[in-house]
Structures are given as C-alpha cells and as structure tokens.
Write an enzyme that holds these catalytic residues in place. Structure first.
Site, PDB file in Angstrom:
ATOM      1  N   ARG A 121      32.595  58.202  54.603  1.00 58.70           N
ATOM      2  CA  ARG A 121      32.317  58.582  53.207  1.00 58.70           C
ATOM      3  C   ARG A 121      33.564  59.019  52.444  1.00 58.70           C
ATOM      4  NH1 ARG A 121      28.009  60.748  55.922  1.00 58.70           N
ATOM      5  NH2 ARG A 121      26.099  59.530  55.627  1.00 58.70           N
ATOM      6  N   LYS A 143      40.678  52.100  40.663  1.00 56.37           N
ATOM      7  CA  LYS A 143      39.690  51.038  40.891  1.00 56.37           C
ATOM      8  C   LYS A 143      39.992  50.384  42.239  1.00 56.37           C
ATOM      9  CE  LYS A 143      38.355  49.534  36.241  1.00 56.37           C
ATOM     10  NZ  LYS A 143      38.371  48.400  35.299  1.00 56.37           N
ATOM     11  N   GLU A 185      51.944  42.046  32.618  1.00 54.95           N
ATOM     12  CA  GLU A 185      51.256  43.338  32.463  1.00 54.95           C
ATOM     13  C   GLU A 185      52.190  44.358  31.796  1.00 54.95           C
ATOM     14  OE1 GLU A 185      48.109  43.697  33.008  1.00 54.95           O
ATOM     15  OE2 GLU A 185      47.513  42.364  34.656  1.00 54.95           O
ATOM     16  N   LYS A 227      49.357  53.883  31.743  1.00 54.87           N
ATOM     17  CA  LYS A 227      48.081  53.665  32.430  1.00 54.87           C
ATOM     18  C   LYS A 227      47.453  55.007  32.811  1.00 54.87           C
ATOM     19  CE  LYS A 227      45.242  51.037  35.446  1.00 54.87           C
ATOM     20  NZ  LYS A 227      45.029  49.965  36.385  1.00 54.87           N
ATOM     21  N   GLU A 237      35.928  53.729  32.413  1.00 53.65           N
ATOM     22  CA  GLU A 237      35.805  52.673  31.408  1.00 53.65           C
ATOM     23  C   GLU A 237      34.573  52.798  30.532  1.00 53.65           C
ATOM     24  OE1 GLU A 237      37.414  49.009  32.798  1.00 53.65           O
ATOM     25  OE2 GLU A 237      36.739  47.902  31.035  1.00 53.65           O
ATOM     26  N   ARG A 241      39.563  52.879  28.122  1.00 52.66           N
ATOM     27  CA  ARG A 241      40.176  52.132  29.230  1.00 52.66           C
ATOM     28  C   ARG A 241      40.107  50.622  28.988  1.00 52.66           C
ATOM     29  NH1 ARG A 241      40.182  53.576  35.712  1.00 52.66           N
ATOM     30  NH2 ARG A 241      41.404  51.781  36.319  1.00 52.66           N
ATOM     31  N   ASN A 245      42.435  45.718  28.967  1.00 49.41           N
ATOM     32  CA  ASN A 245      41.986  44.331  29.127  1.00 49.41           C
ATOM     33  C   ASN A 245      42.516  43.403  28.035  1.00 49.41           C
ATOM     34  OD1 ASN A 245      40.482  44.908  31.424  1.00 49.41           O
ATOM     35  ND2 ASN A 245      38.768  45.625  30.168  1.00 49.41           N
ATOM     36  N   HIS A 248      42.807  39.703  28.545  1.00 46.48           N
ATOM     37  CA  HIS A 248      42.127  39.410  29.809  1.00 46.48           C
ATOM     38  C   HIS A 248      40.827  38.629  29.645  1.00 46.48           C
ATOM     39  CE1 HIS A 248      45.150  41.957  31.509  1.00 46.48           C
ATOM     40  NE2 HIS A 248      44.622  41.927  32.719  1.00 46.48           N
ATOM     41  N   HIS A 252      41.059  35.863  32.194  1.00 44.55           N
ATOM     42  CA  HIS A 252      40.136  35.714  33.329  1.00 44.55           C
ATOM     43  C   HIS A 252      39.435  34.363  33.298  1.00 44.55           C
ATOM     44  CE1 HIS A 252      39.761  40.325  34.007  1.00 44.55           C
ATOM     45  NE2 HIS A 252      40.680  39.796  34.788  1.00 44.55           N
ATOM     46  N   HIS A 265      47.612  35.572  38.067  1.00 44.40           N
ATOM     47  CA  HIS A 265      46.964  36.428  37.073  1.00 44.40           C
ATOM     48  C   HIS A 265      47.854  36.662  35.845  1.00 44.40           C
ATOM     49  CE1 HIS A 265      44.459  39.588  35.456  1.00 44.40           C
ATOM     50  NE2 HIS A 265      45.490  40.401  35.448  1.00 44.40           N
TER      51      HIS A 265
HETATM   52  N1  LIG Z   1      42.557  47.916  41.014  1.00 44.37           N
HETATM   53  C1  LIG Z   1      43.003  47.541  39.848  1.00 44.37           C
HETATM   54  O1  LIG Z   1      42.957  48.287  38.878  1.00 44.37           O
HETATM   55  C2  LIG Z   1      43.597  46.176  39.707  1.00 44.37           C
HETATM   56  C3  LIG Z   1      44.311  45.851  38.544  1.00 44.37           C
HETATM   57  C4  LIG Z   1      44.905  44.589  38.476  1.00 44.37           C
HETATM   58  C5  LIG Z   1      44.770  43.693  39.524  1.00 44.37           C
HETATM   59  N2  LIG Z   1      44.062  44.041  40.632  1.00 44.37           N
HETATM   60  C6  LIG Z   1      43.934  43.127  41.764  1.00 44.37           C
HETATM   61  O2  LIG Z   1      45.226  42.911  42.323  1.00 44.37           O
HETATM   62  C7  LIG Z   1      45.226  41.661  43.001  1.00 44.37           C
HETATM   63  C8  LIG Z   1      46.507  40.945  42.679  1.00 44.37           C
HETATM   64  O3  LIG Z   1      47.599  41.723  43.097  1.00 44.37           O
HETATM   65  P1  LIG Z   1      49.048  41.073  43.316  1.00 44.37           P
HETATM   66  O4  LIG Z   1      49.414  40.275  42.145  1.00 44.37           O
HETATM   67  O5  LIG Z   1      49.945  42.158  43.756  1.00 44.37           O
HETATM   68  O6  LIG Z   1      48.779  39.991  44.476  1.00 44.37           O
HETATM   69  P2  LIG Z   1      48.930  40.039  46.064  1.00 44.37           P
HETATM   70  O7  LIG Z   1      48.593  41.363  46.612  1.00 44.37           O
HETATM   71  O8  LIG Z   1      48.195  38.862  46.580  1.00 44.37           O
HETATM   72  O9  LIG Z   1      50.490  39.807  46.259  1.00 44.37           O
HETATM   73  C9  LIG Z   1      51.074  38.599  45.848  1.00 44.37           C
HETATM   74  C10 LIG Z   1      51.848  37.910  46.982  1.00 44.37           C
HETATM   75  O10 LIG Z   1      53.076  38.602  47.215  1.00 44.37           O
HETATM   76  C11 LIG Z   1      53.191  38.962  48.593  1.00 44.37           C
HETATM   77  N3  LIG Z   1      53.997  40.183  48.606  1.00 44.37           N
HETATM   78  C12 LIG Z   1      53.610  41.431  48.247  1.00 44.37           C
HETATM   79  N4  LIG Z   1      54.668  42.236  48.184  1.00 44.37           N
HETATM   80  C13 LIG Z   1      55.753  41.505  48.517  1.00 44.37           C
HETATM   81  C14 LIG Z   1      57.151  41.770  48.596  1.00 44.37           C
HETATM   82  N5  LIG Z   1      57.656  42.970  48.234  1.00 44.37           N
HETATM   83  N6  LIG Z   1      57.980  40.783  49.008  1.00 44.37           N
HETATM   84  C15 LIG Z   1      57.488  39.553  49.290  1.00 44.37           C
HETATM   85  N7  LIG Z   1      56.195  39.216  49.183  1.00 44.37           N
HETATM   86  C16 LIG Z   1      55.342  40.183  48.810  1.00 44.37           C
HETATM   87  C17 LIG Z   1      51.775  39.067  49.069  1.00 44.37           C
HETATM   88  O11 LIG Z   1      51.676  38.900  50.462  1.00 44.37           O
HETATM   89  C18 LIG Z   1      51.101  37.923  48.311  1.00 44.37           C
HETATM   90  O12 LIG Z   1      51.359  36.710  48.967  1.00 44.37           O
HETATM   91  C19 LIG Z   1      43.969  40.921  42.570  1.00 44.37           C
HETATM   92  O13 LIG Z   1      43.057  40.919  43.621  1.00 44.37           O
HETATM   93  C20 LIG Z   1      43.447  41.765  41.415  1.00 44.37           C
HETATM   94  O14 LIG Z   1      42.034  41.732  41.319  1.00 44.37           O
HETATM   95  C21 LIG Z   1      43.472  45.253  40.734  1.00 44.37           C
HETATM   96 ZN   LIG Z   2      45.628  42.306  34.554  1.00 48.49          ZN
END
Ligand SMILES: NC(=O)c1ccc[n+]([C@@H]2O[C@H](COP(=O)([O-])OP(=O)(O)OC[C@H]3O[C@@H](n4cnc5c(N)ncnc54)[C@H](O)[C@@H]3O)[C@@H](O)[C@H]2O)c1
Ligand SMILES: [Zn+2]
Length: 360
Positions: A121, A143, A185, A227, A237, A241, A245, A248, A252, A265
């Site tokens: 939990r 999130k 972003e 942020k 949200e 918040r 977006n 987005h 999206h 993205h």
């Molecule tokens: N929680 C939130 O508020 C929030 C906000 C925006 C996005 N997201 C989520 O984030 C995800 C996308 O995140 P992302 O863009 O970081 O993608 P990701 O985590 O897939 O990373 C992108 C790629 O880079 C690689 N990588 C990571 N760090 C590295 C480094 N320092 N050197 C070399 N390679 C590296 C990873 O293995 C992957 O192949 C999505 O699932 C999205 O839904 C969440």
């Molecule tokens: Zn985004």
C-alpha cells in the site's frame, strides 16, 4: 546545484538539479531516513550506463540494494510488469520502511512510481530521471501508472516521490533524437508560463543543443520550478494543471493515429503546439509575431512543425482526438495562448478550425 521545492504540505519534496548527483545517490537517500533494504528499478539502456554507479553509491551509504531491470521502451509500462516487480520486491523481502529508486526515463519513472505506490500500500520512492523529458516533466508532479490495451496511462495513482535527483551528466549518453524531443516540453514551459524563459531559450538554444552544463542547469531547474508551481496549486488536475497539456490534444492524436514509434512524444507535441499557436491566433488573438516566434524556435531546435495528411490519415487523427481521455462529453477542449507566457484552458475549438491549421 539548484534546489526546487515542490510544495505539497507533509508530502513536499526537493528536486535537486546539477552535475555529479548520481554518485551521491546513497548519501542523499541517507538523509531521508529510510530503511536499509531498497530496490533500483531501471531499464536495459539506463541500467547499462548508470546502474553500477547507483548500486555502488547506495551500498557505500549502508543500503542493501537489489537491481530490477526491465526491457527498454513503452511496452514495459504494463500491469504484468508491475506484478513482476512486486514479486521481486517480495523475494528481496522489502518492508514498509524499504524504498525504491526509479533510474531511467519516463517509462521507468511511471512504472516504478506505480510499483512503489502499490507495494504494501505504498513505500517511499526516489526519482533519478535520465532523459530530458523525465527531468523536466514526468519525474515531477506525482503521476504514476501503466498502460492498458485500451489506452495509455489508464491505470495509475497520484503518488509523490520523496526526492528527485536530476543529474545533468546523464545526458552524455542520451541519443540526440531523445534529447531534442525533450526540448519540446522545455519550450512548452516558456509558452504557457514564462515569457522570460522563452526569450532565454531563443538566445541560448545553440548552447542548449550542445548540452552546455550551466545552461542546462538553469533551464532544467526553471522548468521543474514551473511544473512544481502548477502542481502545487492543482495536484490532481481539477483546473490549472491542464495548462501543461498545451499542444497535447493534437500531439496525442498524432502519436496514437500514426502507429507506434513513428513520432516520439516531443516531436508530436511540437507539431501540436504549433497548431495550437495558430488556433490561438484565430480564436484568442495571440499576435501573429508570437506564432512566428514559437514556430521558429521549434524549427531551430530540429523538431517537426507540420504533418502531411491525406484523407485517410486525417480521419484517423480526428477519431483519435475524440477518443482522448481529456475529451469530455464528446467535445474537444484545448489549451490556447493569449500571448507567449500566458494561456487559457478548457477552450472549445471548432473542428473546422483544427482542419484548417493542420492543412496549412
Ligand atoms: N508521469 C508524468 O507526468 C508523465 C509526463 C510525461 C510523460 N510521461 C511518460 O513518460 C514516458 C516517456 O518518457 P521518456 O521520453 O523518458 O521515454 P523512455 O523512458 O522510453 O526513454 C527513452 C529512451 O532512452 C533510453 N534512455 C533513458 N535514459 C538514457 C540515457 N541517459 N542514455 C541513453 N539512453 C537512455 C531509454 O532506455 C529509452 O530507450 C511515456 O510513457 C509517457 O507516458 C509521464
Ligand atoms: Zn508531454
């Protein structure tokens, strides 16, 4: 080092931004007064580069870490992976006082955060984001969650980390396309909240593209501050918040309708933000000079700003837009800009206007 506080009462936490932070992970965790046992959740890429340093640092501070490595990529954000992680935490006998470290990009952060939110939990967790997107966006704000076949992020929890460590040295290994995608972003924060930041980005873009440490430190810290400020006012949200977006709604829809992996993205929301800027000009009086500045900055960053659409793709894109979970009552709502640095949310936009800006 810069420190940004996320103000959420007794769940407040610090985001530390600077070079050389990963080797200090153990010392930073020791200050949080957590249990000895912990787990580092990472993916294959981040793990290859950083797991050894993280584990060594934790062990040197007296912790007993276990390493959990998931495959890289969005496919690891699923419920079955959550269970696999839970099983490993149980096998390693993590207890209430134990904690998790999320070491990776947004995928690892969202997955590990949800694992932490649900194991026993809820056990404490620390974010060590290793992509630009994760440092300025996904690691801040609480999130967490995973995807279902029916859509992205449909299972999750609001669950805040105890600490976020943004080590700028991790960008040395980040592929250029991933890094530039994160800049979309960064630019967004300028457009929605901070005209001064936007002007700084215009001035310092070459340095930022070279990953200059001092520029990165200021920019990443400012984005986290924005942020944190937004999330501090509206954690779940209810209203404000939503400004995060910007770009987005269309972004999206582009991601969802063009097939997995075609657009990152950041690339999709670059196109989405330029379209939103054009809609803002038409519907909210955003000066055309501002539209030009926004489009130009994305182009200079090396991000796409346009989309070629035939009839079939346009249909798919509009269908995807209507399926988005931010659509309520069948109406597509947008975040629109009044000027650079100031936006309004929940604005209805006629389909015909969207069609026009995407066509031209
Ligand atoms: N929680 C939130 O508020 C929030 C906000 C925006 C996005 N997201 C989520 O984030 C995800 C996308 O995140 P992302 O863009 O970081 O993608 P990701 O985590 O897939 O990373 C992108 C790629 O880079 C690689 N990588 C990571 N760090 C590295 C480094 N320092 N050197 C070399 N390679 C590296 C990873 O293995 C992957 O192949 C999505 O699932 C999205 O839904 C969440
Ligand atoms: Zn985004």
């Amino acid at each position: 080092m810069r420190i940004v506080q996320v103000p959420l009462g007794h769940r407040s936490y610090a985001i530390k931004v600077g070079g050389g932070l990963l080797p200090r992970l153990g010392a930073e965790c020791a200050r949080l007064k957590l249990g000895r046992r912990c787990a580092v959740i990472t993916d294959a890429n981040a793990g290859r580069h950083f797991a050894k340093t993280a584990l060594k640092s934790l062990a040197a501070s007296g912790f007993e870490p276990v390493l959990i490595t998931v495959p890289a990529g969005e496919k690891s954000k699923r419920v079955t992976m959550v269970e696999k992680c839970h099983d490993q935490l149980a096998a390693h006998r993590l207890e209430r006082g134990s904690f998790l470290v999320a070491l990776g990009g947004g995928v690892v952060g969202d997955l590990a955060g949800f694992v932490a939110a649900t194991y026993l939990r809820g056990i404490p967790f620390v974010q060590v984001p290793t992509t630009l997107l994760a440092q300025v966006d996904s690691s801040v704000g609480g999130k967490t969650g995973v995807n279902l076949k029916a859509g992205k992020n449909l299972v999750g929890a609001f669950y805040q980390p105890r600490l976020v460590l943004c080590d700028l040295d991790v960008f040395r290994t980040l592929p250029k396309r991933e890094y530039v995608s994160g800049l979309a972003e960064v630019i967004k924060y300028g457009v929605i909240y901070d005209a001064v930041l936007f002007a700084q980005l215009e001035r310092n873009l070459p340095k930022l593209l070279q990953r200059d440490p001092a520029t990165l430190r200021d920019v990443v810290a400012r984005c986290c501050e924005i942020k944190a400020d937004v999330v501090g006012q509206d954690e779940t949200e209810g209203g404000l918040r939503a400004i995060l977006n910007f770009g987005h709604t269309i972004g999206h829809a582009i991601e969802n309708s063009s097939g997995y992996g075609k657009f990152l993205h950041g690339e999709a929301i670059a196109i989405g933000q330029v379209a939103a800027a054009k809609l803002s000009h038409e519907l909210l009086g955003l000066p055309s000079a501002d539209v030009v500045r926004i489009e130009k900055l994305f182009v200079r960053a090396g991000l796409p700003v346009k989309l070629k659409l035939n009839d079939a793709r346009r249909k798919k894109l509009f269908a995807a837009m209507k399926l988005d979970k931010k659509v309520s009552g069948g109406e597509v709502k947008f975040v629109l800009a009044e000027k650079i640095g100031r936006v309004a949310w929940g604005r209805r936009v006629p389909e015909e206007s969207i069609r026009q800006v995407l066509a031209g």
